[in-house]
Design an enzyme around this catalytic site. Sequence first.
Site, mmCIF file in Angstrom:
data_model
loop_
_atom_site.group_PDB
_atom_site.id
_atom_site.type_symbol
_atom_site.label_atom_id
_atom_site.label_comp_id
_atom_site.label_asym_id
_atom_site.label_seq_id
_atom_site.Cartn_x
_atom_site.Cartn_y
_atom_site.Cartn_z
ATOM 1 N N SER A 189 0.714 -1.203 -0.085
ATOM 2 C CA SER A 189 -0.087 -0.071 0.094
ATOM 3 C C SER A 189 0.685 1.158 0.093
ATOM 4 O O SER A 189 0.381 2.342 -0.296
ATOM 5 C CB SER A 189 -0.848 0.125 1.207
ATOM 6 O OG SER A 189 -0.200 -0.124 2.324
ATOM 7 N N HIS A 217 -5.628 -3.895 -1.821
ATOM 8 C CA HIS A 217 -5.522 -2.746 -2.705
ATOM 9 C C HIS A 217 -5.470 -3.361 -4.218
ATOM 10 O O HIS A 217 -4.962 -2.650 -5.233
ATOM 11 C CB HIS A 217 -4.067 -2.051 -2.493
ATOM 12 C CG HIS A 217 -3.993 -1.045 -1.584
ATOM 13 N ND1 HIS A 217 -4.805 0.230 -1.468
ATOM 14 C CD2 HIS A 217 -3.722 -1.214 -0.096
ATOM 15 C CE1 HIS A 217 -4.505 1.043 -0.594
ATOM 16 N NE2 HIS A 217 -4.095 0.154 0.536
ATOM 17 N N LYS A 248 -12.139 -0.482 0.179
ATOM 18 C CA LYS A 248 -11.066 0.337 -0.965
ATOM 19 C C LYS A 248 -12.042 0.658 -2.339
ATOM 20 O O LYS A 248 -12.804 1.096 -2.168
ATOM 21 C CB LYS A 248 -9.818 -0.551 -0.931
ATOM 22 C CG LYS A 248 -8.975 -0.142 0.431
ATOM 23 C CD LYS A 248 -7.826 -0.574 0.588
ATOM 24 C CE LYS A 248 -7.037 -0.171 1.974
ATOM 25 N NZ LYS A 248 -6.318 -1.139 2.547
HETATM 26 C C1 LIG Z 1 -6.333 -1.322 4.009
HETATM 27 C C2 LIG Z 1 -5.768 -2.611 4.298
HETATM 28 C C3 LIG Z 1 -6.467 -3.663 5.399
HETATM 29 C C4 LIG Z 1 -7.472 -3.249 6.278
HETATM 30 O O1 LIG Z 1 -8.766 -3.142 5.698
HETATM 31 P P1 LIG Z 1 -10.035 -2.343 6.541
HETATM 32 O O2 LIG Z 1 -11.089 -3.277 5.647
HETATM 33 O O3 LIG Z 1 -10.030 -0.944 6.240
HETATM 34 O O4 LIG Z 1 -9.807 -2.943 7.646
HETATM 35 C C5 LIG Z 1 -5.649 -4.829 5.435
HETATM 36 N N1 LIG Z 1 -4.869 -5.246 4.754
HETATM 37 C C6 LIG Z 1 -4.125 -4.299 3.849
HETATM 38 C C7 LIG Z 1 -2.891 -4.967 2.865
HETATM 39 C C8 LIG Z 1 -4.882 -3.104 3.585
HETATM 40 O O5 LIG Z 1 -4.200 -2.340 2.773
#
Ligand SMILES: *Cc1c(COP(=O)(O)O)cnc(C)c1O
Length: 400
Positions: A189, A217, A248
């Site tokens: 990310s 992502h 996301k």
């Molecule tokens: C954003 C993210 C999460 C967390 O996701 P949420 O649904 O916002 O809790 C978990 N793992 C990765 C790799 C992320 O980028």
Amino acid sequence: MGGETRIKTEEKLRFLEEEMAALREANLYVHIRTISSPQGAWIEVDGKRVLNFCSNNYLGLANHPRMRQAAKEAVDRYGVGPAAVRTIAGTLDLHLELERRIAAFKGVEAAITFQSGFNANLATIPALVGEGDVIFSDELNHASIIDGSRLSRAKIVRYPHNDPKALEELIQKEQPFRRGLIVTDGVFSMDGDIAPLPELVEIAERWGLLLMVDDAHGEGVLGRGGRGIVDHFGLHGRVDIEVGTMSKAFGVVGGYVAGRRQIVEWLRQRGRPFLFSSATTAADTAACIAAIDLLEESTELVDRLWENTRFFKEEMRRLGFDLGRSETPITPVMLYEAPIAQEFSRRLFEEGVFAMAIGYPTVPKGKARIRVMLSATHTREDLEFGLRAFERVGKTLKVI
Ligand SMILES: *Cc1c(COP(=O)(O)O)cnc(C)c1O
């Protein structure tokens, strides 16, 4: 009496005052901005309308009319809360429908949903490995993978970022152990680079280890019509666990695990956030289903996301910016020093562009950057507006 108690409380909390003063001193104190508009290419931040380069709303679904409609209808039909954890009396037909739809979309046997991607990792890792087992974890994995790994009590072996050869040497060195799990982010990310999943699959198969990829992502971004990293590499049936988030590209909130039937069944029995925390609401769940409808109907949004990504990155490189090792819409603009990154972000905001500076501890010391998040909602004019702001600020600060 009362006065004395207050003094004691202040003494007890003095360490927090000191810790926070140290953060401010080191320029690491996070100032949280307030948004007062729907998500989109332009948003209102701290009372100012700015171009949005910060959100994970890759496809613009967070404020899509079909998504809003689905959520409203679900509220009218089911109300607002599930009123129990799912295993006791809180599973809605909508939750099961979403799980079937995710499994079909991803091309896997089964899926289970959680309240968030973070919770999906906290649920899954401790359910699969424990004492006597070893987790092989990419050194840049997300915090929720790190925390889920710690909760499991398995031994955690960090391998150098995206380095299958080093991973295999570590697996050999750790022998013998009971069970092993390789876990990696799909798209990282902060840098926007992609895990070498084909090599990891080979290694997991050679050594008989479980393989888990967190596609937070990659969902809605990589693969055919946004089906994620496993689809991107054509590895269907060879990755045991895909973790994903609905927060996301899907534009809502919630997490899931997609993969083998036995793993999903086991998580319904032993995934602690599933057993001890209430589920996403009917509105969230219905909106997630609508997101899958939209993705299955057309690849238009995913295509536009990638067109925007190609255009913006090409122009940024032409201006002389260093975009690190990004291969995705996550675009780090490398500035290296935290004070420069913060000043850059401040000046961009004055120019009407919302793009956050990211520094230690989110990224290593000396690797500070502005992270630009591209979206299908940006028009060509929006991107040109952003490019002009980057050019002006970059020249003023002598970065380009
Ligand atoms: C954003 C993210 C999460 C967390 O996701 P949420 O649904 O916002 O809790 C978990 N793992 C990765 C790799 C992320 O980028």
